[in-house]
Design an enzyme around this catalytic site. Structure first.
Site, PDB file in Angstrom:
ATOM      1  N   ARG A  64       0.648  -1.238  -0.389  1.00 14.32           N
ATOM      2  CA  ARG A  64      -0.249  -0.227   0.070  1.00 14.32           C
ATOM      3  C   ARG A  64       1.120   1.089  -0.030  1.00 14.32           C
ATOM      4  NH1 ARG A  64      -1.959   1.501   4.942  1.00 14.32           N
ATOM      5  NH2 ARG A  64      -2.994  -0.074   5.729  1.00 14.32           N
ATOM      6  N   TYR A 117     -12.879  20.548 -13.551  1.00 14.79           N
ATOM      7  CA  TYR A 117     -13.492  19.641 -14.252  1.00 14.79           C
ATOM      8  C   TYR A 117     -14.321  18.750 -13.400  1.00 14.79           C
ATOM      9  CZ  TYR A 117     -13.598  14.190 -14.080  1.00 14.79           C
ATOM     10  OH  TYR A 117     -13.412  12.859 -14.885  1.00 14.79           O
ATOM     11  N   ASP A 189      -4.594  20.755 -11.752  1.00 15.90           N
ATOM     12  CA  ASP A 189      -4.756  20.041 -12.703  1.00 15.90           C
ATOM     13  C   ASP A 189      -4.062  20.345 -14.122  1.00 15.90           C
ATOM     14  OD1 ASP A 189      -5.883  17.868 -14.661  1.00 15.90           O
ATOM     15  OD2 ASP A 189      -7.556  17.636 -13.457  1.00 15.90           O
ATOM     16  N   LYS A 214      -5.786   9.167 -18.746  1.00 15.41           N
ATOM     17  CA  LYS A 214      -6.553  10.575 -20.715  1.00 15.41           C
ATOM     18  C   LYS A 214      -5.005  10.057 -21.587  1.00 15.41           C
ATOM     19  CE  LYS A 214     -10.011  10.922 -18.508  1.00 15.41           C
ATOM     20  NZ  LYS A 214      -9.647  12.140 -17.477  1.00 15.41           N
TER      21      LYS A 214
HETATM   22  C1  LIG Z   1     -10.214  12.480 -16.402  1.00 13.33           C
HETATM   23  C2  LIG Z   1      -9.930  13.353 -15.895  1.00 13.33           C
HETATM   24  C3  LIG Z   1      -9.985  13.855 -14.133  1.00 13.33           C
HETATM   25  C4  LIG Z   1      -9.873  12.319 -13.857  1.00 13.33           C
HETATM   26  O1  LIG Z   1      -9.595  11.107 -13.647  1.00 13.33           O
HETATM   27  P1  LIG Z   1      -9.784  10.091 -13.504  1.00 13.33           P
HETATM   28  O2  LIG Z   1      -8.592   8.937 -13.531  1.00 13.33           O
HETATM   29  O3  LIG Z   1     -11.196   9.779 -14.703  1.00 13.33           O
HETATM   30  O4  LIG Z   1     -10.605   9.512 -11.772  1.00 13.33           O
HETATM   31  C5  LIG Z   1      -9.130  15.285 -13.605  1.00 13.33           C
HETATM   32  N1  LIG Z   1      -9.225  16.377 -14.204  1.00 13.33           N
HETATM   33  C6  LIG Z   1      -9.248  15.924 -16.075  1.00 13.33           C
HETATM   34  C7  LIG Z   1      -9.270  17.963 -16.232  1.00 13.33           C
HETATM   35  C8  LIG Z   1      -9.882  15.341 -16.565  1.00 13.33           C
HETATM   36  O5  LIG Z   1     -10.146  15.369 -17.845  1.00 13.33           O
END
Ligand SMILES: *Cc1c(COP(=O)(O)O)cnc(C)c1O
Length: 403
Positions: A64, A117, A189, A214
């Site tokens: 963990r 987001y 982000d 992504k």
């Molecule tokens: C998809 C996304 C997230 C969240 O990510 P997950 O892997 O789906 O938990 C956070 N920020 C942005 C800009 C996103 O597009």
């Protein structure tokens, strides 16, 4: 093993191919082994005792907290971001959650960009208030005068540049400087730009989070998160990481490592394809606006160019309103654009922007989200095929009788 040399920096593609890899430590296999583990046995009682009393720290004791496959990925990302440390986790949302829970306390106030987001917005509006944390959302236009929004208890500024949906650009140097001057954590982000195109920590931001689901994963088969930052911030975040239990599985760390090797090649294609489709859309009579920060026509383009070295393939556009039937005809005519959430994969995707806040008309209006706006993620297909596909769908849109 290839390690970075500040005096003789290597091309990023060479780093992505080799950095910190050590084949001879693993029978010469060029890819790192996937360590499946829950526990790591101690060699003897004395070692166990020394570790337990804190006299000596063993790196791998329980999965963990640490895993060798995951650690390699963390080292690579920390280097790419120019961060002191990086923590890999089970999803982008866990990466965000760790940063928030690690850095905030009851009684704190957060400033957050309003076009953030959606699920992160929900963290701030519906979860953190239970723990005594309050959030004010600011519009992108307020960025230059962000100091006016500060309260005595403001402890974090959370930005997302370019932002979700409308791709608004925030001045990361200004945010970073304000944070440093006032001792306020700054978090971004950085998913859109990837660690290749935007290096927020080098611009003065404390923490950079990614949904590696992504572009880093890149193949629409992985959920993964990354949190990178300064030593001071990461020391706090590492503490909560183990408590929250957000560790990724080693197979997922391997997929993220594999995606990372080709990230620069894929990003070049996403960038070129995205710009070509965006420029073409700008010339179409039914297209009112294209929200792509790489376009000269986009407000914030110059600022974007001053802090981001490339573009990904995610942007949005707005059509001349023609009603629900025309929207359906447009979406259903597309052959190569899947209709779905997520983005950054090998395949093109489209999603209506208004999906984010259906049922909350007031918020949609405030954020400028409309039913005739669509977000597209340009995949790795041939650009001509994508343009022909969109062209056919726009014909269907135009030909639908307004009812
Ligand atoms: C998809 C996304 C997230 C969240 O990510 P997950 O892997 O789906 O938990 C956070 N920020 C942005 C800009 C996103 O597009």
């Amino acid at each position: 093993m290839l390690t970075p040399n500040a005096h003789n920096p290597l091309h990023v593609s060479t780093e992505l191919a080799h950095l910190f890899d050590d084949p001879q430590a693993h029978y010469g296999t060029v890819n790192p082994p996937v360590y499946h583990a829950s526990t790591y046995a101690f060699p003897d009682y004395a070692t166990w005792k020394a570790n337990t009393t804190g006299e000596q720290t063993r790196e791998f004791t329980y999965n963990r907290a640490h895993n060798p496959t995951t650690k390699l990925l963390e080292e690579k990302i920390a280097h790419l971001e120019g961060a002191a440390d990086c923590i890999a986790s089970s999803s982008g949302m866990s990466a965000v959650s760790m940063a928030l829970i690690g850095l905030l306390n009851a009684g704190d106030h957060v400033l957050c960009i309003n076009t953030v987001y959606g699920p992160v917005r929900s963290m701030f509006t519906s979860l953190l208030p239970h723990f005594g944390v309050e959030t004010t959302f600011f519009p992108c236009t307020a960025c230059p005068s962000l100091a006016d929004y500060l309260r005595p208890n403001t402890r974090m500024i959370y930005v997302e540049s370019p932002s979700t949906g409308l791709f608004e650009i925030q001045d990361l140097r200004v945010v970073g400087r304000l944070g440093r001057e006032r001792h306020i954590w700054t978090v971004i982000d950085n998913t859109w730009a990837t660690p290749l195109f935007q290096k927020p920590i080098q611009l003065g931001i404390d923490v950079s989070v990614h949904s590696a689901t992504k572009y880093i994963g890149g193949h629409s088969d992985l959920m993964f998160g990354l949190t990178a930052g300064t030593a001071e911030a990461m020391a706090k975040i590492r503490k909560v990481y183990t408590l929250l239990g957000a560790c990724p599985g080693p197979d997922d760390s391997f997929l993220a490592l594999r995606g990372l090797r080709t990230l620069h090649v894929r990003m070049k294609q996403h960038e070129a394809g995205g710009l070509a489709v965006a420029r073409w859309l700008e010339t179409q009579p039914d297209v009112i606006r294209v929200n792509h920060p790489g376009l000269e026509s986009f407000p914030g383009h110059a600022l974007h160019r001053s802090q981001t070295s490339g573009d990904s393939g995610l942007f949005s556009f707005e059509l001349q309103p023609r009603g629900e039937a025309a929207r359906a005809a447009f979406v259903d005519s597309l052959r190569f654009f899947g209709l779905g959430y997520s983005w950054g994969g090998y395949e093109s995707l489209l999603s209506p922007l208004a999906f984010q806040y259906y049922g909350n008309e007031a918020l949609r209006q405030e954020l400028g989200l409309k039913e005739d706006q669509f977000r597209v993620s340009i995949g790795l297909e041939g650009v001509d095929d994508l343009i022909a596909d969109l062209s056919g769908a726009l014909d269907a849109y135009r030909q639908t009788v307004i009812g």
